[in-house]
Scaffold this active site. Structure first.
Site, PDB file in Angstrom:
ATOM      1  N   TYR A   1     -15.005  -5.538  -3.953  1.00  0.00           N
ATOM      2  CA  TYR A   1     -15.316  -6.930  -3.611  1.00  0.00           C
ATOM      3  C   TYR A   1     -16.574  -7.397  -4.353  1.00  0.00           C
ATOM      4  O   TYR A   1     -16.634  -8.520  -4.832  1.00  0.00           O
ATOM      5  CB  TYR A   1     -15.514  -7.093  -2.101  1.00  0.00           C
ATOM      6  CG  TYR A   1     -15.625  -8.548  -1.716  1.00  0.00           C
ATOM      7  CD1 TYR A   1     -14.485  -9.297  -1.458  1.00  0.00           C
ATOM      8  CD2 TYR A   1     -16.870  -9.190  -1.671  1.00  0.00           C
ATOM      9  CE1 TYR A   1     -14.571 -10.644  -1.147  1.00  0.00           C
ATOM     10  CE2 TYR A   1     -16.959 -10.546  -1.357  1.00  0.00           C
ATOM     11  CZ  TYR A   1     -15.803 -11.261  -1.096  1.00  0.00           C
ATOM     12  OH  TYR A   1     -15.896 -12.595  -0.800  1.00  0.00           O
TER      13      TYR A   1
ATOM     14  N   PHE B   1     -11.586 -35.344 -21.241  1.00  0.00           N
ATOM     15  CA  PHE B   1     -10.481 -34.457 -20.916  1.00  0.00           C
ATOM     16  C   PHE B   1     -10.149 -34.687 -19.441  1.00  0.00           C
ATOM     17  O   PHE B   1     -11.038 -34.954 -18.635  1.00  0.00           O
ATOM     18  CB  PHE B   1     -10.801 -32.980 -21.188  1.00  0.00           C
ATOM     19  CG  PHE B   1      -9.609 -32.108 -20.926  1.00  0.00           C
ATOM     20  CD1 PHE B   1      -8.554 -32.088 -21.827  1.00  0.00           C
ATOM     21  CD2 PHE B   1      -9.493 -31.371 -19.761  1.00  0.00           C
ATOM     22  CE1 PHE B   1      -7.411 -31.340 -21.562  1.00  0.00           C
ATOM     23  CE2 PHE B   1      -8.357 -30.621 -19.493  1.00  0.00           C
ATOM     24  CZ  PHE B   1      -7.314 -30.613 -20.402  1.00  0.00           C
ATOM     25  N   THR B   2      -8.865 -34.574 -19.105  1.00  0.00           N
ATOM     26  CA  THR B   2      -8.384 -34.983 -17.777  1.00  0.00           C
ATOM     27  C   THR B   2      -9.194 -34.369 -16.621  1.00  0.00           C
ATOM     28  O   THR B   2      -9.803 -35.092 -15.834  1.00  0.00           O
ATOM     29  CB  THR B   2      -6.908 -34.596 -17.631  1.00  0.00           C
ATOM     30  OG1 THR B   2      -6.759 -33.219 -17.964  1.00  0.00           O
ATOM     31  CG2 THR B   2      -6.038 -35.433 -18.563  1.00  0.00           C
TER      32      THR B   2
ATOM     33  N   ASP C   1     -17.743 -27.842 -23.711  1.00  0.00           N
ATOM     34  CA  ASP C   1     -16.455 -27.380 -23.214  1.00  0.00           C
ATOM     35  C   ASP C   1     -15.957 -26.410 -24.283  1.00  0.00           C
ATOM     36  O   ASP C   1     -15.463 -26.818 -25.323  1.00  0.00           O
ATOM     37  CB  ASP C   1     -15.494 -28.556 -23.012  1.00  0.00           C
ATOM     38  CG  ASP C   1     -14.159 -28.094 -22.425  1.00  0.00           C
ATOM     39  OD1 ASP C   1     -13.818 -26.907 -22.586  1.00  0.00           O
ATOM     40  OD2 ASP C   1     -13.467 -28.926 -21.823  1.00  0.00           O
TER      41      ASP C   1
ATOM     42  N   LYS D   1      -7.008 -20.438 -22.701  1.00  0.00           N
ATOM     43  CA  LYS D   1      -6.689 -20.922 -24.049  1.00  0.00           C
ATOM     44  C   LYS D   1      -7.136 -19.868 -25.070  1.00  0.00           C
ATOM     45  O   LYS D   1      -6.445 -18.873 -25.235  1.00  0.00           O
ATOM     46  CB  LYS D   1      -7.352 -22.277 -24.302  1.00  0.00           C
ATOM     47  CG  LYS D   1      -7.416 -23.218 -23.089  1.00  0.00           C
ATOM     48  CD  LYS D   1      -6.088 -23.837 -22.720  1.00  0.00           C
ATOM     49  CE  LYS D   1      -6.102 -24.593 -21.393  1.00  0.00           C
ATOM     50  NZ  LYS D   1      -6.994 -25.695 -21.228  1.00  0.00           N
TER      51      LYS D   1
ATOM     52  N   ARG E   1       0.558 -37.278 -23.724  1.00  0.00           N
ATOM     53  CA  ARG E   1      -0.885 -37.490 -23.751  1.00  0.00           C
ATOM     54  C   ARG E   1      -1.096 -38.940 -24.161  1.00  0.00           C
ATOM     55  O   ARG E   1      -1.349 -39.245 -25.321  1.00  0.00           O
ATOM     56  CB  ARG E   1      -1.586 -36.524 -24.719  1.00  0.00           C
ATOM     57  CG  ARG E   1      -1.829 -35.135 -24.144  1.00  0.00           C
ATOM     58  CD  ARG E   1      -2.719 -35.189 -22.935  1.00  0.00           C
ATOM     59  NE  ARG E   1      -3.060 -33.908 -22.354  1.00  0.00           N
ATOM     60  CZ  ARG E   1      -3.095 -33.688 -21.045  1.00  0.00           C
ATOM     61  NH1 ARG E   1      -2.715 -34.615 -20.192  1.00  0.00           N
ATOM     62  NH2 ARG E   1      -3.500 -32.543 -20.560  1.00  0.00           N
TER      63      ARG E   1
ATOM     64  N   PHE F   1      -0.355 -37.602 -14.160  1.00  0.00           N
ATOM     65  CA  PHE F   1       0.641 -37.121 -15.127  1.00  0.00           C
ATOM     66  C   PHE F   1       1.349 -35.854 -14.668  1.00  0.00           C
ATOM     67  O   PHE F   1       2.480 -35.595 -15.067  1.00  0.00           O
ATOM     68  CB  PHE F   1      -0.007 -36.895 -16.507  1.00  0.00           C
ATOM     69  CG  PHE F   1      -1.138 -35.904 -16.498  1.00  0.00           C
ATOM     70  CD1 PHE F   1      -2.417 -36.304 -16.149  1.00  0.00           C
ATOM     71  CD2 PHE F   1      -0.934 -34.582 -16.840  1.00  0.00           C
ATOM     72  CE1 PHE F   1      -3.468 -35.396 -16.123  1.00  0.00           C
ATOM     73  CE2 PHE F   1      -1.985 -33.660 -16.832  1.00  0.00           C
ATOM     74  CZ  PHE F   1      -3.250 -34.083 -16.461  1.00  0.00           C
TER      75      PHE F   1
HETATM   76  C1  LIG Z   1      -7.434 -26.611 -20.169  1.00  0.00           C
HETATM   77  C2  LIG Z   1      -8.702 -27.298 -20.399  1.00  0.00           C
HETATM   78  C3  LIG Z   1      -9.624 -27.501 -19.372  1.00  0.00           C
HETATM   79  C4  LIG Z   1      -9.350 -27.128 -17.929  1.00  0.00           C
HETATM   80  O1  LIG Z   1      -9.148 -25.782 -17.780  1.00  0.00           O
HETATM   81  P1  LIG Z   1      -8.125 -25.167 -16.700  1.00  0.00           P
HETATM   82  O2  LIG Z   1      -8.225 -23.702 -16.945  1.00  0.00           O
HETATM   83  O3  LIG Z   1      -6.784 -25.741 -16.966  1.00  0.00           O
HETATM   84  O4  LIG Z   1      -8.636 -25.550 -15.349  1.00  0.00           O
HETATM   85  C5  LIG Z   1     -10.820 -28.125 -19.691  1.00  0.00           C
HETATM   86  N1  LIG Z   1     -11.083 -28.538 -20.948  1.00  0.00           N
HETATM   87  C6  LIG Z   1     -10.214 -28.376 -21.951  1.00  0.00           C
HETATM   88  C7  LIG Z   1     -10.553 -28.852 -23.325  1.00  0.00           C
HETATM   89  C8  LIG Z   1      -8.993 -27.755 -21.714  1.00  0.00           C
HETATM   90  O5  LIG Z   1      -8.123 -27.628 -22.714  1.00  0.00           O
END
Ligand SMILES: *Cc1c(COP(=O)(O)O)cnc(C)c1O
Length: 460
Positions: A75, A127-128, A218, A261, A385, A452
Site C-alpha cells: 500500500y 485541450f478538452t 502538458d 500516450k 475534433r 463529445f
Molecule cells: C490525453 C490527454 C490529456 C488527458 O489525459 P488522460 O490520461 O486522458 O486523462 C491531457 N492532455 C493531452 C494533450 C492529452 O492528449
C-alpha cells in the site's frame, strides 16, 4: 524499377496477436445507429481498425510485461514508485513526482491548487480535459497560440508555438497576479499534433520569469515534440531525443502527464513539480482523490510499466517509426487530394472536414458526420475534433465555434501494420469520392460535461 529505400520500418517483431473482426455494411449501419452517430459509443468489437485515440491503446513491450510481474503491491512505499520517480527525474528532469491514475487526475490536482476563482489561464490552444479542470477551479482559459495554428493549409514547422505578443497583451490586461501559470502543451493535439519550437519555449521562459508567472507543461506528447525539434530546428539534428526532451522541460516549472500516450502504457499519469510548496499540497490532495502519494490510483505494476515505457519512448528507432507511420498515411491522403491538416502531426492525421464536406454548415456537425461515414465505409473508427468537442461557453451557454473542424485518425503505438494503414487510406478515399451525397447530423442528446464523449445524433 528502382527500389525505393525505406526511411523506417517497425523496430520490433510481433510476439502476440489479437484477432480483428470484420463487419458487413448492414452490421455497421445498425451499430452506428445504435451508437447515435457517435464513434465513442460504438462497441470496440464492432470496429475493424480503431483509430479513435492513441490513449492507452498502445502495445506494451516484452520488457514492460515482464515488469508487470515485478509489481510491488504494498500500500505504501512500493519499489515501483521509486523506480518511476527515478525515471521521471532522469528523463523529464523535474524534482518531485505525484503519480495519478491518468492525465486528468494530475490536471485536477494542479488546477485545484493553483487556480483561484477569477484567475486567467493562458494556453496554446485548449485541450478538452485540461480546460474543463481549469474552468471547474474558477479559471478562464485564454488561447494564446500563434494564428497559423488555426489554418490547416499553413505549412509552417512550429504551428504549436505560443504567440508571445498575445501573452504580453493578456498580462497587461489582467495583471500577472491573476495568471497562476501558462499552460503549454507540446505537441498541440487540437491544432493537429503540431509542435512547439525550443526557441519559443526559451522566449516564453524569459517573458514569464520577468513577470513571475509559472509555466506548466502538458508533457503528454513531449517526446513526439522533441522528435520534431530534432527534425526541424537548427542546432538539434545531432542531439539525442532524450536530451532534447530534458532541455524542453527545463524551461518549465512542472508538468501534467498522461502516461497513456508517449509512455506506452494502458493506464497511468503523473504530476511533476519543481516547487516544494506546490508539491506538498498536491501530495496532500492526491490522497483525497486518487490514492496514497506513492501510488496515486495506480497498481505497483502499472507504475513499473510506465517507468519502463519512459526508457522505450525516447529510443530514436521507436519514435522514428511511430511518427513515420503517421506521416505515411498523411502523405498518401495528401497525394490523393484529400484535405488534411498540414504539416502532418505527430500522433494523428487530421482530416479537414470543412473542406471535405463544404456543403455542410458547422451546426450540421461536419466532422462528427465524417467520422460516422468513415466507420460506415470501412469499419475504421476515428474521432471528431470540432464544434462538438469544443463544447459550450461556461458563462454564455453558447457553442464554442472553433475555426478547425477536424476528424482525427489517431495511431496507437506499435499496434497496426502498414497494410492497416493502406486500408485506412482506401476507406477515407472511398468516402471522399462520394462526399457530395453525405448528409449532416443534428444533436439529439447533449451531456453537460465533455459532451463529445456521450452526445447522440440523428441524420438530417
Ligand atoms: C490525453 C490527454 C490529456 C488527458 O489525459 P488522460 O490520461 O486522458 O486523462 C491531457 N492532455 C493531452 C494533450 C492529452 O492528449
Amino acid at each position: 524499377m528502382a527500389l525505393q529505400k525505406r526511411a523506417w520500418a517497425e523496430p520490433f517483431k510481433i510476439k502476440m496477436v489479437e484477432p480483428l473482426r470484420m463487419t458487413t455494411p448492414p452490421q455497421r449501419q445498425q451499430a452506428m445507429e445504435e451508437a447515435g452517430f457517435n464513434t465513442f459509443l460504438l462497441k470496440s468489437d464492432d470496429v475493424y481498425i480503431d483509430l479513435l485515440t492513441d490513449s492507452g491503446t498502445s502495445a506494451m513491450s516484452d520488457v514492460q510485461w515482464a515488469g508487470m510481474m515485478l509489481g510491488d503491491e504494498a500500500y505504501a512505499g512500493s519499489r515501483n514508485y521509486y523506480h518511476l520517480e527515478e525515471a521521471m527525474q532522469r528523463f523529464y528532469g523535474y524534482r518531485y513526482l505525484v503519480p495519478t491514475h491518468q492525465g486528468r487526475g494530475a490536471e485536477h490536482l494542479l488546477s485545484s491548487i493553483l487556480i483561484k476563482p477569477g484567475d486567467t489561464v493562458p494556453g496554446n490552444m485548449y485541450f478538452t480535459t485540461t480546460r474543463a479542470h481549469q474552468e471547474r477551479a474558477g479559471g478562464t482559459f485564454v488561447d494564446i497560440i500563434v494564428d497559423e495554428a488555426h489554418d490547416p493549409t499553413d505549412e509552417r514547422p512550429f504551428k504549436g508555438n505560443v504567440d508571445l505578443n498575445k501573452l504580453e497583451a493578456l498580462i497587461a490586461k489582467v495583471g500577472a497576479k491573476r495568471i497562476p501559470y501558462v499552460s503549454v502543451a507540446v505537441t498541440v493535439n487540437m491544432a493537429g499534433g503540431q509542435p512547439v519550437s525550443m526557441q519559443n519555449l526559451k522566449e516564453l521562459r524569459a517573458l514569464t520569469r520577468k513577470h513571475g508567472i509559472r509555466v506548466i507543461l502538458d508533457a503528454t506528447r513531449a517526446v513526439e515534440n522533441a522528435w520534431f525539434i530534432k527534425q526541424r530546428e537548427k542546432g538539434y539534428a545531432d542531439k539525442p531525443v532524450a536530451e532534447i526532451l530534458k532541455e524542453l522541460c527545463s524551461y518549465t516549472d512542472g508538468c501534467t502527464m498522461s502516461g497513456k500516450k508517449d509512455l506506452l502504457v494502458n493506464i497511468g499519469g503523473f504530476l511533476a513539480l519543481n516547487e516544494w510548496d506546490v508539491f506538498e499540497e498536491a501530495r496532500n490532495l492526491v490522497v483525497l482523490f486518487e490514492g496514497l502519494h506513492t501510488y496515486g490510483g495506480l497498481a505497483g505494476r502499472d507504475m513499473e510499466a510506465m517507468a519502463r515505457g519512459m526508457e522505450e519512448a525516447v529510443q530514436e528507432a521507436h519514435i522514428h517509426a511511430r511518427i513515420g507511420q503517421v506521416e505515411y498515411v498523411g502523405e498518401k491522403l495528401h497525394a490523393l487530394g484529400v484535405p488534411i491538416v498540414r504539416p502532418v502531426g505527430g500522433h494523428a492525421v487530421f482530416l479537414d472536414a470543412k473542406r471535405f464536406l463544404p456543403h455542410l454548415g458547422q451546426l450540421e456537425f461536419p466532422a462528427q458526420t465524417l467520422a460516422a461515414e468513415l466507420y460506415l465505409e470501412g469499419g475504421v473508427r476515428a474521432m471528431e475534433r470540432g464544434i462538438v468537442s469544443a463544447g459550450r461557453d461556461a458563462k454564455t451557454g453558447q457553442h464554442h465555434v472553433p475555426k478547425l473542424e477536424l476528424v482525427r485518425l489517431t495511431f496507437p503505438r506499435r499496434v497496426y501494420t502498414q497494410a492497416h494503414c493502406d486500408v485506412t487510406v482506401e476507406s477515407v478515399y472511398e468516402v471522399f469520392q462520394r462526399r457530395k451525397a453525405v448528409r449532416g447530423l443534428k444533436m439529439t442528446y447533449e451531456p453537460k460535461y465533455l459532451r463529445f464523449f456521450q452526445a447522440r445524433f440523428e441524420r438530417l
